[in-house]
Design a protein around this motif. Structure first.
Motif, PDB file in Angstrom:
ATOM      1  N   ALA A 151      16.029  15.277  39.664  1.00  0.00           N
ATOM      2  CA  ALA A 151      14.709  15.886  39.899  1.00  0.00           C
ATOM      3  C   ALA A 151      14.088  14.526  41.113  1.00  0.00           C
ATOM      4  CB  ALA A 151      13.882  15.459  39.072  1.00  0.00           C
ATOM      5  N   PHE A 152      14.750  14.008  41.408  1.00  0.00           N
ATOM      6  CA  PHE A 152      14.050  13.600  42.531  1.00  0.00           C
ATOM      7  C   PHE A 152      14.633  14.073  44.113  1.00  0.00           C
ATOM      8  CE2 PHE A 152      14.742  10.675  46.161  1.00  0.00           C
ATOM      9  CZ  PHE A 152      13.249   9.908  46.623  1.00  0.00           C
ATOM     10  N   SER A 153      15.931  14.083  43.569  1.00  0.00           N
ATOM     11  CA  SER A 153      17.212  14.512  44.847  1.00  0.00           C
ATOM     12  C   SER A 153      16.720  16.413  45.011  1.00  0.00           C
ATOM     13  CB  SER A 153      18.391  15.140  44.484  1.00  0.00           C
ATOM     14  OG  SER A 153      18.673  13.285  43.403  1.00  0.00           O
ATOM     15  N   VAL A 154      16.250  17.064  43.387  1.00  0.00           N
ATOM     16  CA  VAL A 154      15.799  17.995  44.179  1.00  0.00           C
ATOM     17  C   VAL A 154      15.042  18.568  44.996  1.00  0.00           C
ATOM     18  CG1 VAL A 154      15.669  20.925  43.138  1.00  0.00           C
ATOM     19  CG2 VAL A 154      17.356  18.883  42.712  1.00  0.00           C
ATOM     20  N   ALA A 155      13.780  17.538  44.623  1.00  0.00           N
ATOM     21  CA  ALA A 155      12.630  17.989  45.125  1.00  0.00           C
ATOM     22  C   ALA A 155      12.406  17.510  46.914  1.00  0.00           C
ATOM     23  CB  ALA A 155      11.918  17.570  44.302  1.00  0.00           C
ATOM     24  N   THR A 157      15.897  17.163  48.992  1.00  0.00           N
ATOM     25  CA  THR A 157      16.539  18.745  49.598  1.00  0.00           C
ATOM     26  C   THR A 157      15.343  19.161  49.530  1.00  0.00           C
ATOM     27  OG1 THR A 157      18.095  17.460  49.052  1.00  0.00           O
ATOM     28  CG2 THR A 157      18.458  19.488  49.753  1.00  0.00           C
ATOM     29  N   PHE A 158      14.333  19.871  48.471  1.00  0.00           N
ATOM     30  CA  PHE A 158      14.057  21.588  48.942  1.00  0.00           C
ATOM     31  C   PHE A 158      12.727  21.273  49.845  1.00  0.00           C
ATOM     32  CE2 PHE A 158      16.847  23.296  46.028  1.00  0.00           C
ATOM     33  CZ  PHE A 158      16.942  24.639  45.837  1.00  0.00           C
ATOM     34  N   TRP A 159      11.954  20.181  49.626  1.00  0.00           N
ATOM     35  CA  TRP A 159      11.133  20.033  50.120  1.00  0.00           C
ATOM     36  C   TRP A 159      11.078  19.761  51.614  1.00  0.00           C
ATOM     37  CZ3 TRP A 159       6.350  20.366  47.158  1.00  0.00           C
ATOM     38  CH2 TRP A 159       5.090  20.338  48.623  1.00  0.00           C
ATOM     39  N   VAL A 160      12.137  18.872  52.201  1.00  0.00           N
ATOM     40  CA  VAL A 160      11.980  18.566  53.551  1.00  0.00           C
ATOM     41  C   VAL A 160      13.154  19.518  54.295  1.00  0.00           C
ATOM     42  CG1 VAL A 160      13.700  16.628  55.296  1.00  0.00           C
ATOM     43  CG2 VAL A 160      12.396  15.999  52.396  1.00  0.00           C
ATOM     44  N   LEU A 211      10.023  30.786  53.259  1.00  0.00           N
ATOM     45  CA  LEU A 211      11.320  31.395  52.150  1.00  0.00           C
ATOM     46  C   LEU A 211      11.109  30.138  51.391  1.00  0.00           C
ATOM     47  CD1 LEU A 211      13.488  34.148  52.583  1.00  0.00           C
ATOM     48  CD2 LEU A 211      11.125  34.271  51.853  1.00  0.00           C
ATOM     49  N   LEU A 212      12.040  28.744  51.293  1.00  0.00           N
ATOM     50  CA  LEU A 212      12.291  27.153  51.284  1.00  0.00           C
ATOM     51  C   LEU A 212      10.958  26.855  50.879  1.00  0.00           C
ATOM     52  CD1 LEU A 212      15.312  26.301  52.846  1.00  0.00           C
ATOM     53  CD2 LEU A 212      15.042  27.111  50.432  1.00  0.00           C
ATOM     54  N   THR A 213       9.952  27.094  52.363  1.00  0.00           N
ATOM     55  CA  THR A 213       8.545  25.839  51.758  1.00  0.00           C
ATOM     56  C   THR A 213       8.276  27.469  50.325  1.00  0.00           C
ATOM     57  OG1 THR A 213       8.757  25.823  53.569  1.00  0.00           O
ATOM     58  CG2 THR A 213       6.346  25.188  52.772  1.00  0.00           C
ATOM     59  N   MET A 214       8.125  28.056  50.197  1.00  0.00           N
ATOM     60  CA  MET A 214       7.094  28.826  49.128  1.00  0.00           C
ATOM     61  C   MET A 214       7.867  29.020  47.667  1.00  0.00           C
ATOM     62  SD  MET A 214       6.473  32.815  51.214  1.00  0.00           S
ATOM     63  CE  MET A 214       5.724  33.553  50.154  1.00  0.00           C
ATOM     64  N   ALA A 215       9.237  28.694  47.662  1.00  0.00           N
ATOM     65  CA  ALA A 215       9.934  28.283  46.770  1.00  0.00           C
ATOM     66  C   ALA A 215       9.555  27.109  45.950  1.00  0.00           C
ATOM     67  CB  ALA A 215      11.237  28.887  46.841  1.00  0.00           C
ATOM     68  N   THR A 216       9.659  26.060  47.217  1.00  0.00           N
ATOM     69  CA  THR A 216       8.967  24.910  46.593  1.00  0.00           C
ATOM     70  C   THR A 216       8.672  24.059  45.777  1.00  0.00           C
ATOM     71  OG1 THR A 216      10.473  24.107  49.129  1.00  0.00           O
ATOM     72  CG2 THR A 216       9.738  22.443  47.532  1.00  0.00           C
ATOM     73  N   PRO A 217       6.917  24.543  45.745  1.00  0.00           N
ATOM     74  CA  PRO A 217       6.588  24.695  44.757  1.00  0.00           C
ATOM     75  C   PRO A 217       6.010  24.699  43.393  1.00  0.00           C
ATOM     76  CG  PRO A 217       5.312  24.924  46.936  1.00  0.00           C
ATOM     77  CD  PRO A 217       6.881  25.207  46.545  1.00  0.00           C
ATOM     78  N   TRP A 218       7.589  26.079  42.631  1.00  0.00           N
ATOM     79  CA  TRP A 218       7.445  26.120  42.412  1.00  0.00           C
ATOM     80  C   TRP A 218       8.962  25.637  40.736  1.00  0.00           C
ATOM     81  CZ3 TRP A 218       3.154  28.879  40.455  1.00  0.00           C
ATOM     82  CH2 TRP A 218       2.673  29.581  41.370  1.00  0.00           C
ATOM     83  N   ILE A 219      10.009  25.620  42.034  1.00  0.00           N
ATOM     84  CA  ILE A 219      11.110  24.955  41.632  1.00  0.00           C
ATOM     85  C   ILE A 219      10.445  23.151  40.908  1.00  0.00           C
ATOM     86  CG2 ILE A 219      13.111  23.749  41.942  1.00  0.00           C
ATOM     87  CD1 ILE A 219      13.205  25.736  44.541  1.00  0.00           C
TER      88      ILE A 219
END
Length: 451
Positions: A151-155, A157-160, A211-219
């Protein structure tokens, strides 16, 4: 029952329920656009960032203590070491519950305490080793580590990457000024290189970042759902312990309800029928004394006493009907509810569709539930019509009472509906109230069948 119908039952102090006008005024942006900057999204992201170091500590402690305890089991020291490891896992679990409460808004009760029949260190060690909650905390410490790494790795990565690409138009100038290249390198080999340096590429990069920034909170929210399940399932009380607590609470409600009903019956008897019978005895005594002296006065007093007898009998019938009506015992819910509906101040349509009769206790609760709801309609709703529907779905008895009154009924307002909900909960029943301001009011009760 004194449930108030009307205005002022919304959570925000206004009419109706919260979520309509207030929510629209508070959030003019769609959820997808405001999610990246919402406090909840940042709290959930912070939870996942903290999960990695916390899980490393928990995993290291759990594996070390279990390995040490298992290795020392050949001697007596292994048992207290293993118990101490379980106790430490319980302590770390308490911190995890607090972290989930503060960052995820997940309020998980503490597990059941240790059951110690004796006092002393050995009794504590035995209770710790026998406690299922302790072993669940150990399991959480082991299972949470690999999940926290993922979860740390995915979060992160998408957030940064999302925010970095979204803000690329603001910082791409750093590459030619300080890096000696035209922009962010997308591809490069010995032959040629591709840099994101022209306006079109920079714009596309920013849009992809958006798009990534908008999708990241839901991920991130999906990832924290797994954490919620782990915390709730492994760090909270077991289902059996929770059920025991519920049954103890329900038993208390049943006892209090029965005591209140007995007090009501005693009060009705003392203030109603008993008082009339005492007055009747006194009147008949006076009539007996006047029988020889003034027969006409005695006859008039006997006639008045006869009227009192009829009134006392009617009060006793009403009291008996309030305890358990004979029509319910003899003819079932259909006839009993029709009788109750006939006494309501508004026209009530009753429809009972049951293949058989439920258990007498459930039948009685269903009768009194409808009776109290119809009393509410008569006193507070301002309705001009109402309906009562009773049917069965699998192993549940369903009751629905609808009126076209002013609405605004709320169980959370501390009214009589709250007491009715507690009575239903005592037998594993449910009360659902749908009563927006201006109506209509739809109250659904669900009871176990237990035929």
């Amino acid at each position: 029952m004194a449930t108030e119908y009307g205005q002022g039952y919304g959570w925000d102090g206004g009419p109706g329920f919260r979520g309509e006008g207030a929510e629209e005024r508070r959030h003019r942006l769609p959820a997808a656009l405001r999610a990246p900057v919402e406090a909840r999204s940042w709290r959930e992201f912070g939870y996942l960032m903290l999960s990695l170091p916390v899980s490393i500590i928990m995993f290291t402690f759990a594996v070390t203590m279990v390995s040490l305890g298992a290795g020392l089991l050949i001697t007596f020291l292994g048992i207290p070491v293993l118990a101490a490891g379980l106790a430490g896992c319980r302590g770390l679990g308490a911190l995890e519950r607090a972290r989930a409460r503060g960052l995820l808004g997940l309020d998980v009760a503490a597990p059941e305490p240790l059951r110690m029949t004796k006092q002393g260190a050995m009794a504590w060690v035995g209770a710790m080793l026998k406690s299922g909650a302790s072993w669940r905390h150990l399991l959480y410490a082991v299972l949470h580590f690999p999940w926290a790494v993922f979860a740390f790795s995915v979060a992160i990565t998408f957030w940064v990457y999302g925010w970095a690409m979204l803000t690329y138009p603001l910082w791409f100038w750093l590459f030619p000024v300080y890096g000696g290249q035209d922009g962010l390198q997308l591809y490069g080999d010995q032959g040629h290189s591709v840099y994101l340096d022209n306006p079109f590429e920079i714009t596309v990069t920013a849009l992809v970042g958006l798009l990534l920034t908008m999708a990241t909170p839901w991920i991130v929210r999906a990832l924290t759902q797994v954490d919620r399940l782990l915390v709730h399932g492994l760090l909270g009380p077991s289902r059996l312990a929770t059920r025991v607590v519920e049954l103890e609470s329900d038993r208390g409600v049943v006892i209090d309800t029965a005591a209140a009903d007995l007090r009501r019956i005693e009060r009705d008897l003392h203030d109603g029928a008993q008082a009339r019978l005492v007055a009747l005895a006194m009147d008949l005594g006076l009539a007996k004394e006047k029988l020889t002296e003034d027969p006409e006065a005695a006859a008039r007093m006997v006639g008045e006493a006869h009227g009192e007898v009829k009134t006392a009998l009617q009060e006793l019938r009403d009291l008996a009907r309030g305890i358990h009506p004979a029509v319910l015992t003899d003819r079932g819910l259909d006839a009993a509810l029709s009788s109750v509906a006939s006494r309501c101040t508004v026209p009530v349509q009753v429809e009972v569709d049951l293949p058989a009769r439920p258990a007498p206790a459930i039948e009685g609760i269903a009768y009194f539930t409808v009776s109290e709801l119809l009393q509410n309609i008569s006193k507070h709703s301002g309705a001009t019509r109402a309906s009562v529907d009773v049917w069965r779905i699998e192993s549940r008895l369903m009751i629905q009472v609808v009126d076209n009154g002013v609405g605004g009924a709320d169980v959370a307002a501390g009214s009589g509906l709250a007491g009715l909900a507690e009575r239903l909960d005592a037998v594993d029943g449910i009360l659902v109230v749908d009563s927006p301001a201006a109506g209509p009011t739809r109250i659904t009760a669900e009871l176990p069948w237990r035929g």
